[in-house]
Motif scaffolding. Sequence first.
Motif, short mmCIF file in Angstrom:
data_model
loop_
_atom_site.label_atom_id
_atom_site.label_comp_id
_atom_site.label_asym_id
_atom_site.label_seq_id
_atom_site.Cartn_x
_atom_site.Cartn_y
_atom_site.Cartn_z
N TRP A 93 0.84 -1.19 0.00
CA TRP A 93 0.00 0.00 0.00
C TRP A 93 0.88 1.25 0.00
O TRP A 93 1.85 1.31 0.73
N SER A 146 0.37 5.61 0.11
CA SER A 146 -0.59 6.70 0.35
C SER A 146 0.01 8.02 -0.10
O SER A 146 1.18 8.29 0.15
N VAL A 202 -5.01 6.26 -1.73
CA VAL A 202 -4.38 5.02 -1.27
C VAL A 202 -4.46 4.01 -2.40
O VAL A 202 -5.54 3.71 -2.89
N LYS A 203 -3.31 3.53 -2.86
CA LYS A 203 -3.24 2.59 -3.99
C LYS A 203 -2.40 1.38 -3.61
O LYS A 203 -1.47 1.47 -2.83
N CYS A 204 -2.74 0.26 -4.22
CA CYS A 204 -1.98 -0.97 -4.05
C CYS A 204 -1.02 -1.11 -5.23
O CYS A 204 -1.44 -1.03 -6.39
N ARG A 253 -4.56 -5.04 -7.81
CA ARG A 253 -5.35 -5.51 -6.67
C ARG A 253 -4.57 -6.66 -6.08
O ARG A 253 -3.93 -7.41 -6.79
N CYS A 267 -3.35 -6.32 -2.44
CA CYS A 267 -2.86 -5.94 -1.11
C CYS A 267 -3.86 -6.41 -0.05
O CYS A 267 -5.05 -6.52 -0.32
N ASP A 268 -3.38 -6.62 1.14
CA ASP A 268 -4.21 -7.06 2.25
C ASP A 268 -5.14 -5.93 2.68
O ASP A 268 -4.69 -4.89 3.16
N PRO A 269 -6.46 -6.10 2.51
CA PRO A 269 -7.38 -5.01 2.86
C PRO A 269 -7.42 -4.72 4.36
O PRO A 269 -7.82 -3.65 4.77
N LYS A 282 -5.00 -1.82 4.99
CA LYS A 282 -5.10 -0.66 4.10
C LYS A 282 -5.13 0.63 4.91
O LYS A 282 -5.91 0.77 5.85
#
Length: 120
Positions: A26, A28, A47-49, A57, A59-61, A64
Amino acid sequence: IDGPECGLTKKLPEESTCFERPCFKWYSSPWLECTMACGVGMRMQDVKCYKGTDIVRGCDPLVKPVGRQACDLQPCPTEPPDDSCQDQPGTNCTLAIKVNLCSHWYYSKACCHSCRLPCP
């Protein structure tokens, strides 16, 4: 083990190369300014992965980072009511009230009489 069954030609390499994949991570952006100049507003950040240099897509939500949060600035100034206040001609104060624009500085001045009236 020493012996003829463990010749140098059969010895496994002690080191080997491996392919490491880029991690999902992640990122930011810096926080944007608060949406209000005074009182309580919101501020945002993007905020981008990423996987390497690509937006993906994966990343661990659960970890986040937060993308928006309240910002509480100094209290907004309050002015005593002015009984002689009149709405400015040519300003559609009825519409300003319908779409809740009385908190905006321009309409609070241009529609000062209408914005002070109790809600219907």
